[in-house]
Design an enzyme around this catalytic site. Structure first.
Site: not given
Ligand code: BES
Ligand code: ZN
Length: 663
Positions: A354, A441
């Protein structure tokens, strides 16, 4: 796609755009709306894809605008800033008040402003000339509601108007807000509300142009019941303090709407370093401060890699366990699930992630959701670099390894007609939607790692610093990145890649055969033990796990062949107390193995887990696994009926679909 030229030419939506929007109504389930990292194919809800043109490759076709997930028409008006003035009404579960939008008229002839809304009650709309306060009522109409996009709010804007003020209220069911009863909080005394705007939920909180292509500054005043504290992903007014009933904020840097964020509850703050701190309910604050104590070190290491942190402070807000994600990169104030607090910093990769979004995502933003890998792939690569810088290479290599297994699994599970989802920037306009996946990702991160390996780390870092400098506070597309990559990093060292390199990575579905992977000696040793254990040449009692990190455990549990015999699992469980694990990720991996093997005795713990946590990534796969057997499905439905009222609307929506499909 062949629409952007017509679009750029004239006022109002072009016919092509209108067609796209209509098909989108049919086609889009909420990839971005749900945003969870699972890959279960959803049932085919629409069949119109066949009548659309085939997907055009991104490397050779730079046209992937506009944002088909928004009704906004940036060719007519662009919002530059807005002012929120809202009552936070816990009794009614409503935000109520006004938003005043300051508009740039892009098309001098434009007379209609179209905003995104979802389940908002619009009480009145007024307009005034720019900089003036003589507001006059104007005509407006709310279009019928689309399940994914919400409802377009069409406003007649007089020729001389530059500001629009809207009096409105949110719905108690707003998809971007969760209103919690005191019993759903850690302290159990006071209510709590928090927002989650990514991807299409800002429109359920405020009528606005809800597309990451448009960035705005904003100010906000929130009125709250005495004793509660309001925080926002913005600069907090020095006068804000517990006991006050009015809290003021300003966000002086232009941000996309999905980064709008607020929370109100029994919140306390503790500094971690000069620029970093943590907000949490009082009973969670100590543990949170210990877990995230490296935030300041992470911030400094990241600045050394990719240039100055441009948001002032970096604080973390720990939410109640129903928060639907691991973390959300709201600027200046990351929103964090409490499931990351494992007591040993083993899951703080989410914090690194984040924080990294402060560059990749918040500073330079994906222009449309199709370009999501520019946010998430970059950020995953940066996350691993930060973990390496702060915790050492071995830890980073293990996290790469765990991430790679996620990607492998995601790609392997894609049905043939879903292969398009293996692309880095899948053409969302041509295919049915679905849940998010780890492809953007992990494949995105591996693409940057590949560039690092080919062109050198120092060169890649310099190129990325330039990218952030050139595009700071703007929104960018995949073709833009590809173009600059070709002219920058790649032109600087010609001949290192073959001509198909970029299309293989950007347009190809699946992982290119030449992908270089990060090796982890520690995970290889875990594999060796696991193989011997599975073959029976290593007894459970002889497993050497004494110094295993959470990542080694995850690697072990994720890769154990399933089903395993109950006896084997019982030995593991008795020796390592996995059913009782307090590490939410390890418990998750164990439950998956146990469910797939029909291992009895986990039910009470699994039920506690599923009712206690609302983080989609941790619970959705468990429900999906349970649905595979009649007995499991019965258990899943019983637990879901009980847990559902406590889940966030985003989680409810995703699981409603899953459980419906599974019946
Ligand atoms: N921005 C995302 C969360 C998100 C993605 C919310 C798509 C809504 C739609 C956040 O940065 C994220 O990727 N969170 C991951 C963390 C992990 C990959 C380290 C999570 O929530 O698990
Ligand atoms: Zn993210």
């Amino acid at each position: 796609m062949q629409h952007s030229e017509e679009l750029r030419a004239g006022p109002g939506p072009s016919p092509a755009m209108q067609i796209l929007r209509r098909t989108s109504v049919l086609l889009w389930a909420a990839l971005v709306a749900a945003g969870c990292q699972t890959t279960s194919p959803r049932p085919a809800a629409a069949t119109a894809a066949g009548s659309l043109p085939a997907s055009e490759p991104l490397v050779t076709n730079p046209r992937n605008w506009p944002d088909i997930f928004s009704y906004a028409d940036p060719e007519s008006f662009v919002t530059r800033s807005f002012a929120l003035d809202l009552d936070v009404d816990f009794a009614a579960s409503q935000l109520r008040g006004t938003v005043t939008l300051e508009l740039d008229r892009i098309d001098p002839g434009a007379r209609e402003l179209v905003l995104d809304t979802r389940d908002l009650q619009i009480a009145a709309v007024e307009a005034a000339p720019a900089g003036r306060t003589e507001f006059k009522a104007v005509r407006f109409a709310l279009a019928p509601r689309d399940d994914v996009l919400g409802a377009a709010l069409r406003i007649s804007v007089p020729r001389d108007a530059g500001r629009v003020r809207i009096a409105y209220a949110t719905s108690p069911q707003a998809s971007g807000l969760q209103w919690l009863q005191p019993a759903q909080t850690a302290g159990r005394q006071m209510p709590f509300v928090f927002s989650q705007a990514q991807a299409l939920h800002a429109r359920s909180m405020v009528p606005l142009q809800d597309t990451p292509w448009i960035r705005t500054t904003y100010t906000a005043t929130l009125r709250v019941p005495a004793g509660l504290v309001a925080v926002m992903a913005a600069e907090s007014d020095p006068g804000n303090r517990r006991g006050a009933t009015e809290f003021r904020f300003r966000m002086p840097q232009p941000v996309p709407s999905y980064l709008l964020a607020l929370a109100v509850g029994d919140l306390e703050f503790r500094a971690l370093g000069p620029r970093t701190g943590v907000w949490a309910e009082p009973s969670t604050l100590d543990a949170a401060a210990r877990e995230f104590e490296d935030a300041e070190a992470m911030l400094m290491k990241t600045e050394a890699l990719w240039g100055p942190y441009r948001w002032g402070r970096y604080d973390v807000l720990v939410l109640p366990p129903s928060f639907p994600f691991g973390g959300m990169e709201n600027p200046r104030l990351t929103f964090m699930t409490p499931t990351v607090i494992a007591g040993d910093k083993s899951l703080v990769g989410v914090l690194a992630h984040e924080l990294a979004h402060s560059w990749s995502g918040n500073l330079v933003t994906n222009a449309t959701w199709r370009d999501g890998w520019l946010n998430e792939g970059f950020t995953t690569y940066f996350e691993r670099r930060i973990m390496e810088a702060v915790y050492g290479e071995d830890r980073a290599r293990m996290e790469w390894g765990v991430g790679y297994q996620d990607l492998r699994q995601a790609l392997d599970e894609l049905a043939p007609d879903q292969a398009w989802r293996g692309a880095l920037a899948p053409d969302l306009a041509l295919h049915k939607g679905g849940e998010g996946s780890s492809v953007a990702y992990e494949k995105g991160a591996l693409f940057l790692y590949q560039l690092e390996q080919i062109y050198g780390r120092a060169q890649l870092d310099a190129f990325l610093q330039g990218w952030f400098d050139r595009h700071a506070f703007t929104s960018v597309t995949t073709p833009q990145f590809v173009g600059e990559l070709q002219q920058g990093l790649m032109a600087g060292a010609p001949g290192r890649v073959d001509p198909e390199f970029l299309s293989r990575w950007i347009d190809g579905t699946g992982l290119p055969a030449d992908a270089r992977l990060v090796q982890s000696g520690a995970l290889e040793r875990v594999d060796e033990q696991r193989e011997r254990w599975e073959q029976g040449s290593l007894a459970t009692a002889a497993l050497r796990t004494d110094h295993w990190s959470a990542q080694e455990w995850l690697h072990f549990l994720n890769r154990v062949t399933r089903p395993q015999s109950r006896a084997r699992l019982q030995e593991l469980d008795q020796r390592f107390r996995l059913t009782e694990s307090q590490n939410a990720e390890i418990a998750h991996a164990w439950f998956r193995l146990a469910i797939a093997s029909g291992y009895p005795g986990i039910e009470p713990a699994l039920e506690r887990y599923l009712t206690g946590i609302g983080r989609l990534k941790l619970i959705r796969p468990l429900y999906a696994d349970l649905l595979k057997t009649p007995q499991g499905a019965e258990f899943a439905r019983r637990v879901y009926a009980q847990a559902r009222p406590g889940y966030h609307a985003i989680t409810q929506r995703s699981l409603d679909r899953l459980l419906k499909a599974g019946s």
